[in-house]
Design a protein around this motif. Structure first.
Motif, PDB file in Angstrom:
ATOM      1  N   ILE A  51      39.051  33.156  40.561  1.00  0.00           N
ATOM      2  CA  ILE A  51      38.861  32.276  41.721  1.00  0.00           C
ATOM      3  C   ILE A  51      40.230  32.040  42.347  1.00  0.00           C
ATOM      4  O   ILE A  51      41.100  31.390  41.759  1.00  0.00           O
ATOM      5  CB  ILE A  51      38.189  30.958  41.310  1.00  0.00           C
ATOM      6  N   ASP A  52      40.426  32.609  43.548  1.00  0.00           N
ATOM      7  CA  ASP A  52      41.708  32.534  44.239  1.00  0.00           C
ATOM      8  C   ASP A  52      41.862  31.260  45.064  1.00  0.00           C
ATOM      9  O   ASP A  52      42.982  30.807  45.305  1.00  0.00           O
ATOM     10  CB  ASP A  52      41.881  33.735  45.175  1.00  0.00           C
ATOM     11  N   GLY A  53      40.751  30.708  45.541  1.00  0.00           N
ATOM     12  CA  GLY A  53      40.834  29.517  46.377  1.00  0.00           C
ATOM     13  C   GLY A  53      39.453  29.022  46.759  1.00  0.00           C
ATOM     14  O   GLY A  53      38.450  29.685  46.520  1.00  0.00           O
ATOM     15  N   TYR A  54      39.433  27.842  47.381  1.00  0.00           N
ATOM     16  CA  TYR A  54      38.178  27.251  47.829  1.00  0.00           C
ATOM     17  C   TYR A  54      38.476  26.254  48.933  1.00  0.00           C
ATOM     18  O   TYR A  54      39.600  25.788  49.074  1.00  0.00           O
ATOM     19  CB  TYR A  54      37.458  26.545  46.672  1.00  0.00           C
ATOM     20  N   GLY A  55      37.471  25.928  49.726  1.00  0.00           N
ATOM     21  CA  GLY A  55      37.619  24.899  50.749  1.00  0.00           C
ATOM     22  C   GLY A  55      36.591  25.037  51.838  1.00  0.00           C
ATOM     23  O   GLY A  55      36.109  26.135  52.124  1.00  0.00           O
ATOM     24  N   GLU A  56      36.210  23.920  52.406  1.00  0.00           N
ATOM     25  CA  GLU A  56      35.313  23.844  53.551  1.00  0.00           C
ATOM     26  C   GLU A  56      34.123  24.799  53.457  1.00  0.00           C
ATOM     27  O   GLU A  56      33.924  25.651  54.319  1.00  0.00           O
ATOM     28  CB  GLU A  56      36.078  24.064  54.847  1.00  0.00           C
ATOM     29  N   GLY A  57      33.368  24.677  52.380  1.00  0.00           N
ATOM     30  CA  GLY A  57      32.125  25.435  52.252  1.00  0.00           C
ATOM     31  C   GLY A  57      32.269  26.867  51.809  1.00  0.00           C
ATOM     32  O   GLY A  57      31.317  27.640  51.914  1.00  0.00           O
ATOM     33  N   VAL A  75      27.856  31.604  41.863  1.00  0.00           N
ATOM     34  CA  VAL A  75      27.973  31.691  40.417  1.00  0.00           C
ATOM     35  C   VAL A  75      29.031  32.752  40.151  1.00  0.00           C
ATOM     36  O   VAL A  75      28.928  33.880  40.652  1.00  0.00           O
ATOM     37  CB  VAL A  75      26.645  32.089  39.744  1.00  0.00           C
ATOM     38  N   VAL A  76      30.056  32.381  39.383  1.00  0.00           N
ATOM     39  CA  VAL A  76      31.131  33.302  39.050  1.00  0.00           C
ATOM     40  C   VAL A  76      31.084  33.558  37.544  1.00  0.00           C
ATOM     41  O   VAL A  76      31.168  32.630  36.747  1.00  0.00           O
ATOM     42  CB  VAL A  76      32.519  32.735  39.440  1.00  0.00           C
ATOM     43  N   LEU A  77      30.913  34.809  37.192  1.00  0.00           N
ATOM     44  CA  LEU A  77      30.952  35.253  35.809  1.00  0.00           C
ATOM     45  C   LEU A  77      32.154  36.182  35.673  1.00  0.00           C
ATOM     46  O   LEU A  77      32.659  36.690  36.686  1.00  0.00           O
ATOM     47  CB  LEU A  77      29.655  35.966  35.439  1.00  0.00           C
ATOM     48  N   PRO A  78      32.640  36.431  34.482  1.00  0.00           N
ATOM     49  CA  PRO A  78      33.821  37.280  34.358  1.00  0.00           C
ATOM     50  C   PRO A  78      33.697  38.641  35.036  1.00  0.00           C
ATOM     51  O   PRO A  78      34.677  39.170  35.541  1.00  0.00           O
ATOM     52  CB  PRO A  78      33.988  37.435  32.845  1.00  0.00           C
ATOM     53  N   ASP A  79      32.482  39.185  35.111  1.00  0.00           N
ATOM     54  CA  ASP A  79      32.319  40.529  35.660  1.00  0.00           C
ATOM     55  C   ASP A  79      31.627  40.607  37.019  1.00  0.00           C
ATOM     56  O   ASP A  79      31.474  41.681  37.582  1.00  0.00           O
ATOM     57  CB  ASP A  79      31.562  41.412  34.659  1.00  0.00           C
ATOM     58  N   ARG A  80      31.206  39.465  37.565  1.00  0.00           N
ATOM     59  CA  ARG A  80      30.536  39.502  38.873  1.00  0.00           C
ATOM     60  C   ARG A  80      30.456  38.095  39.477  1.00  0.00           C
ATOM     61  O   ARG A  80      30.538  37.101  38.768  1.00  0.00           O
ATOM     62  CB  ARG A  80      29.151  40.098  38.769  1.00  0.00           C
ATOM     63  N   THR A  81      30.273  38.074  40.791  1.00  0.00           N
ATOM     64  CA  THR A  81      30.078  36.834  41.535  1.00  0.00           C
ATOM     65  C   THR A  81      28.859  37.032  42.416  1.00  0.00           C
ATOM     66  O   THR A  81      28.676  38.101  43.005  1.00  0.00           O
ATOM     67  CB  THR A  81      31.313  36.515  42.409  1.00  0.00           C
ATOM     68  N   THR A  88      39.891  25.271  35.905  1.00  0.00           N
ATOM     69  CA  THR A  88      39.566  25.405  34.490  1.00  0.00           C
ATOM     70  C   THR A  88      38.986  26.781  34.187  1.00  0.00           C
ATOM     71  O   THR A  88      39.318  27.401  33.169  1.00  0.00           O
ATOM     72  CB  THR A  88      38.587  24.297  34.051  1.00  0.00           C
ATOM     73  N   TYR A  89      38.145  27.284  35.085  1.00  0.00           N
ATOM     74  CA  TYR A  89      37.586  28.628  34.915  1.00  0.00           C
ATOM     75  C   TYR A  89      38.709  29.653  34.778  1.00  0.00           C
ATOM     76  O   TYR A  89      38.710  30.466  33.864  1.00  0.00           O
ATOM     77  CB  TYR A  89      36.673  28.971  36.096  1.00  0.00           C
ATOM     78  N   ASN A  90      39.675  29.606  35.680  1.00  0.00           N
ATOM     79  CA  ASN A  90      40.771  30.587  35.643  1.00  0.00           C
ATOM     80  C   ASN A  90      41.583  30.489  34.359  1.00  0.00           C
ATOM     81  O   ASN A  90      41.974  31.505  33.785  1.00  0.00           O
ATOM     82  CB  ASN A  90      41.682  30.428  36.858  1.00  0.00           C
ATOM     83  N   VAL A  91      41.847  29.272  33.895  1.00  0.00           N
ATOM     84  CA  VAL A  91      42.609  29.094  32.663  1.00  0.00           C
ATOM     85  C   VAL A  91      41.842  29.685  31.484  1.00  0.00           C
ATOM     86  O   VAL A  91      42.401  30.435  30.665  1.00  0.00           O
ATOM     87  CB  VAL A  91      42.931  27.600  32.418  1.00  0.00           C
ATOM     88  N   LEU A  92      40.568  29.355  31.377  1.00  0.00           N
ATOM     89  CA  LEU A  92      39.771  29.853  30.254  1.00  0.00           C
ATOM     90  C   LEU A  92      39.581  31.367  30.331  1.00  0.00           C
ATOM     91  O   LEU A  92      39.591  32.052  29.301  1.00  0.00           O
ATOM     92  CB  LEU A  92      38.424  29.136  30.198  1.00  0.00           C
TER      93      LEU A  92
END
Length: 125
Positions: A15-21, A35-41, A107-111
């Motif tokens: 996940i590189d970034g987020y904002g405004e929808g 939904v973001v999984l390690p191998d697909r979004t 947290t997703y990126n760290v894990l």
């Protein structure tokens, strides 16, 4: 100066970034919930926290290999998952941690960098 950027394999969804929808995952901007999984979004149906149903979590529950746990990004603020929904997900073998969407992304990126099998279901801010 030391580089403290975690090393994440290039085939993983970061996940590189987020904002405004919208969310930027591995360099691609996506509008709406994801939904973001390690191998697909993939796109995710709910429009808001109050819309969540047990069926909305099917992509995560059915993921192979299974995720260890799911980070649920609840929007701009942390909210409590209704007890019945939390129990339904637990019965399906899914452990869910709810936090605001920004915290869930970080947290997703760290894990992921730690090699954990984590998923993120993210409602936009």
């Amino acid at each position: 100066m030391a580089d403290i950027t975690p090393i994440i394999p290039s085939d993983r969804q970061v996940i590189d970034g987020y904002g405004e929808g919208q969310f930027c995952v591995s360099g691609q901007w996506r509008t709406g919930a994801v939904v973001v999984l390690p191998d697909r979004t993939q796109p995710w149906r709910p429009q808001g926290f109050a819309d969540l149903t047990a069926e909305d979590f099917a992509p995560v529950i059915q993921a192979e290999p299974r995720v260890e746990f799911l980070l649920l990004g609840s929007g701009t603020r942390m909210q409590l998952l209704p007890k019945a929904l939390r129990q339904s997900l637990r019965d399906a073998g899914l452990v869910v941690e709810v936090m605001d969407t920004g915290a869930a992304c970080r947290t997703y990126n760290v894990l992921l960098a730690e090699g954990r099998r984590v998923g993120a279901a993210l409602l936009p801010v």
